[in-house]
Design a protein around this motif. Structure first.
Motif, mmCIF file in Angstrom:
data_model
loop_
_atom_site.group_PDB
_atom_site.id
_atom_site.type_symbol
_atom_site.label_atom_id
_atom_site.label_comp_id
_atom_site.label_asym_id
_atom_site.label_seq_id
_atom_site.Cartn_x
_atom_site.Cartn_y
_atom_site.Cartn_z
ATOM 1 N N ASP A 169 -4.437 -4.210 3.504
ATOM 2 C CA ASP A 169 -3.482 -3.487 2.674
ATOM 3 C C ASP A 169 -2.209 -3.230 3.480
ATOM 4 O O ASP A 169 -2.097 -3.600 4.661
ATOM 5 C CB ASP A 169 -4.105 -2.164 2.218
ATOM 6 C CG ASP A 169 -3.491 -1.611 0.936
ATOM 7 O OD1 ASP A 169 -2.365 -2.022 0.598
ATOM 8 O OD2 ASP A 169 -4.134 -0.773 0.290
ATOM 9 N N PRO A 182 3.508 -7.944 -3.780
ATOM 10 C CA PRO A 182 2.575 -8.837 -4.465
ATOM 11 C C PRO A 182 2.751 -10.287 -4.006
ATOM 12 O O PRO A 182 3.743 -10.634 -3.356
ATOM 13 C CB PRO A 182 2.944 -8.668 -5.937
ATOM 14 C CG PRO A 182 4.354 -8.190 -5.941
ATOM 15 C CD PRO A 182 4.512 -7.371 -4.699
ATOM 16 N N HIS A 203 -3.703 -7.345 0.034
ATOM 17 C CA HIS A 203 -4.027 -6.274 -0.916
ATOM 18 C C HIS A 203 -2.907 -5.236 -1.016
ATOM 19 O O HIS A 203 -3.129 -4.139 -1.525
ATOM 20 C CB HIS A 203 -5.340 -5.604 -0.515
ATOM 21 C CG HIS A 203 -6.465 -6.560 -0.321
ATOM 22 N ND1 HIS A 203 -6.832 -7.489 -1.275
ATOM 23 C CD2 HIS A 203 -7.301 -6.761 0.736
ATOM 24 C CE1 HIS A 203 -7.854 -8.209 -0.830
ATOM 25 N NE2 HIS A 203 -8.149 -7.795 0.388
ATOM 26 N N ASP A 204 -1.735 -5.590 -0.536
ATOM 27 C CA ASP A 204 -0.587 -4.678 -0.521
ATOM 28 C C ASP A 204 0.085 -4.695 -1.895
ATOM 29 O O ASP A 204 0.756 -5.664 -2.258
ATOM 30 C CB ASP A 204 0.389 -5.125 0.572
ATOM 31 C CG ASP A 204 1.547 -4.163 0.782
ATOM 32 O OD1 ASP A 204 1.799 -3.322 -0.102
ATOM 33 O OD2 ASP A 204 2.202 -4.267 1.836
ATOM 34 N N LYS A 205 -0.087 -3.625 -2.664
ATOM 35 C CA LYS A 205 0.474 -3.586 -4.018
ATOM 36 C C LYS A 205 1.999 -3.524 -4.017
ATOM 37 O O LYS A 205 2.633 -3.881 -5.019
ATOM 38 C CB LYS A 205 -0.101 -2.394 -4.788
ATOM 39 C CG LYS A 205 -1.590 -2.510 -5.063
ATOM 40 C CD LYS A 205 -2.100 -1.311 -5.836
ATOM 41 C CE LYS A 205 -3.582 -1.461 -6.182
ATOM 42 N NZ LYS A 205 -4.422 -1.571 -4.975
ATOM 43 N N SER A 206 2.591 -3.080 -2.923
ATOM 44 C CA SER A 206 4.052 -3.020 -2.854
ATOM 45 C C SER A 206 4.677 -4.383 -2.568
ATOM 46 O O SER A 206 5.894 -4.547 -2.719
ATOM 47 C CB SER A 206 4.493 -2.016 -1.790
ATOM 48 O OG SER A 206 4.171 -2.470 -0.481
#
Length: 219
Positions: free
Chosen positions: A187, A165, A160-163
């Motif tokens: 995350d 993908p 879930h780590d947006k940095s």
């Protein structure tokens, strides 16, 4: 319990938190901080590795530009930490890592483990310094994945780590297929119990894998 020592590096003398196990060491680790300095959390990480049998040394990477930095995990801390890593640069960070590893080499075989920004420094330690390394959620890894590794490296990422993908995680698998790449239902920063994104189950499993990696490669 660890203590602050002085470490001579190509960037000048810096402080480093060093802690040692009560029993004969299984190996030695350079613990590479997040963007928040060698704060209470990173010192605790070092203490944890000592409890598991490893000498741990956490250099204060920001000392050459601003000594004694310990930041919190709020927006102000993030903004300041990002500015500090830009000023320091990754080449200087690798220099400091090399100096820390050299300082430990007389005691045991040396590896590195790094978190966030430190995860990319740990990757570079494997690629360029030949140190077995574990990289936790290094968002700056991708530009270096075409370099030939000189030592094994293990990667941990949060799903879930947006940095970072999924396509970035996949590049690690594609370009370094011989290395272990693990993902977790978590995350960014899931290992850090001082952050809202802490995910205990993922942190425990990643730590278990990390310890197995170092017991194998530093034996």
């Amino acid at each position: 319990m660890g203590q602050w020592i002085k470490l001579q590096t190509p960037q000048g003398e810096i402080s480093a938190w060093k802690t040692e196990p009560a029993q004969p060491a299984r190996g030695a680790l350079v613990v590479v901080q997040e963007i928040f300095g060698v704060n209470a959390h990173i010192r605790g990480v070092a203490e944890g590795f000592a409890a598991d049998g490893f000498i741990a040394l956490a250099p204060a990477y920001f000392d050459p530009i601003e000594p004694g930095v310990e930041l919190g995990y709020d927006e102000a801390g993030i903004e300041r930490g990002r500015g500090l890593i830009q000023r320091l640069g990754l080449d200087a960070a690798v220099d400091i890592t090399r100096a820390a590893a050299d300082a430990l080499a007389a005691q045991a075989r040396v590896g590195t483990v790094g978190y966030c920004w430190g995860g990319t420094v740990a990757l570079l330690a494997a690629l360029r310094l030949g140190l077995p390394s574990v990289s936790y959620y290094g968002a700056r890894n991708v530009p270096f994945l075409d370099e030939a590794p000189k030592a094994p490296v293990m990667f941990h990422f949060g799903e879930h780590d947006k940095s970072i993908p999924p396509e970035m995680v996949q590049q690690h698998r594609d370009k370094l297929p011989q290395m272990d790449v693990f993902t977790y239902p978590a995350d960014h920063g899931f290992n850090c119990d001082a952050r809202a994104s802490h995910h205990p189950e993922s942190a425990r499993l990643a730590r278990q894998r990390t310890l197995e990696f170092f017991r194998k490669h530093l034996a």
